[in-house]
Scaffold this motif. Sequence first.
Motif, mmCIF file in Angstrom:
data_model
loop_
_atom_site.group_PDB
_atom_site.id
_atom_site.type_symbol
_atom_site.label_atom_id
_atom_site.label_comp_id
_atom_site.label_asym_id
_atom_site.label_seq_id
_atom_site.Cartn_x
_atom_site.Cartn_y
_atom_site.Cartn_z
ATOM 1 N N LEU A 89 0.648 -0.909 0.106
ATOM 2 C CA LEU A 89 0.286 -0.083 -0.077
ATOM 3 C C LEU A 89 0.737 1.402 -0.046
ATOM 4 N N SER A 90 0.731 2.514 -0.500
ATOM 5 C CA SER A 90 1.231 3.835 -0.716
ATOM 6 C C SER A 90 0.702 3.837 0.809
ATOM 7 N N ASP A 91 1.549 5.136 0.531
ATOM 8 C CA ASP A 91 0.535 6.027 2.268
ATOM 9 C C ASP A 91 -0.141 6.390 2.187
ATOM 10 N N ASP A 92 -0.765 6.864 1.264
ATOM 11 C CA ASP A 92 -1.405 7.412 0.582
ATOM 12 C C ASP A 92 -2.887 6.722 1.113
ATOM 13 N N GLU A 93 -2.842 5.218 0.608
ATOM 14 C CA GLU A 93 -3.495 4.211 0.577
ATOM 15 C C GLU A 93 -4.229 3.720 1.618
ATOM 16 N N GLN A 94 -2.363 3.958 2.953
ATOM 17 C CA GLN A 94 -2.825 3.516 4.139
ATOM 18 C C GLN A 94 -3.542 4.484 5.258
ATOM 19 N N VAL A 95 -3.454 5.702 5.165
ATOM 20 C CA VAL A 95 -4.290 6.635 5.614
ATOM 21 C C VAL A 95 -5.782 6.499 5.512
ATOM 22 N N ALA A 96 -6.036 6.655 4.298
ATOM 23 C CA ALA A 96 -7.279 5.770 3.114
ATOM 24 C C ALA A 96 -7.486 4.962 4.142
ATOM 25 N N SER A 97 -7.070 4.414 4.673
ATOM 26 C CA SER A 97 -7.644 2.782 4.747
ATOM 27 C C SER A 97 -8.092 3.302 6.754
ATOM 28 N N ILE A 98 -7.166 3.707 7.595
ATOM 29 C CA ILE A 98 -7.344 4.577 8.085
ATOM 30 C C ILE A 98 -8.605 5.229 9.222
ATOM 31 N N ARG A 99 -8.277 5.472 7.631
ATOM 32 C CA ARG A 99 -9.503 7.138 7.619
ATOM 33 C C ARG A 99 -10.921 6.007 7.740
ATOM 34 N N ARG A 100 -10.827 5.896 6.884
ATOM 35 C CA ARG A 100 -11.720 4.698 7.045
ATOM 36 C C ARG A 100 -12.794 4.098 7.981
ATOM 37 N N ASP A 101 -11.195 3.818 8.941
ATOM 38 C CA ASP A 101 -11.585 2.794 10.113
ATOM 39 C C ASP A 101 -12.138 3.489 11.089
ATOM 40 N N LEU A 102 -11.710 4.578 11.165
ATOM 41 C CA LEU A 102 -11.767 5.334 12.340
ATOM 42 C C LEU A 102 -13.117 5.997 11.634
#
Length: 338
Positions: A89-102
């Motif tokens: 995962l790119s950094d942006d994709e990791q951030v997007a995944s965590i934002r989804r969980d939040l």
Amino acid sequence: MSKIQRGVSLYSYQEEMFLGQMTVEDAIAHAVSLGARGIELLPEQNMPAFPNIDDVEIARWQDMLARHGACFTCYDMFLDTKLRKGELLSDDEQVASIRRDLALCNRLGIKNMRVLVFVRPDILERCVPYAEELDVHMGVEVHAPWHLEHAWILRTIEVADRLNTRHLGILPDMGIFMKHYPPAFRARFERQGARPEITQFIVDQHEEKVMAEYTIYEVAVKRGGNKAEIAMAETLRHAPYANPKRLKDYAPYFRHIQAKFYEMNEDCTDPAIAYDEVIPELVKCGWEGTLSSEYEGNRWIQDAMEVDSREQVRRQHVMFDRLIAQAEAALGAEKEPA
């Protein structure tokens, strides 16, 4: 009076739920019957439609909790760093995944999110504004072999301090306070062919807090250890005994505790993890949060006997009640004028 709350992670009942012997609602009902009303949720395991959770599903969970007088205390986040085969995962994709969980955490009305220990602090820093907006605390799991003062953990704390945020911190897993080697571990390795004299040596080395690598070398090279004996020695890398007295220094950074345990004795004592030292420290420093049972002993006994997660969790909460009451009494006695 201590403000420590008691709860249970649904992970504790994984054996019976996997075998179809318990439903999620059965697990919630059992936890509440023990006075443990806080429920720690693992959406990827407990919600078949994850991550596509609609409002109807959320309402169903909230209704179920309300029927039993329970509440959610923590959301266990999992970050898959490999989205596609062989591609990170790119950094942006990791951030997007965590934002989804939040976002889902917030929709479920949960204020604490467990973050896996390998998530980089700079990724979490990018998520802090969103966590603040949704009022969700991101707690990086302090899981063995890491500990409260490990450099990797301190990096997250440094980010939280620099940002002056109350929405990023840590979430201790009590496996970091393994004072004694778990008897269930030893018994499993002996069933796999480890010789009692070698397992006793490994237990003694752990008791003396000898560096794991020395013990592994001794067993593998000097004592001609077999496969089971070497595997047992290697578990010492993940069996640390951190200093419980340091909890007070880190208490401002955590709101939830994963109360890991592998087995409880019939007298409701833990033979491995130093809860009798941990809980007094939490009471003394006035920590407010939830002790959430996380039973992981099933995998160590399932080859030899039937797993009874309910009884194991029950015994742990009897212990919690006793230790909290004793710590409160001791603290009260200290405060009384001479």
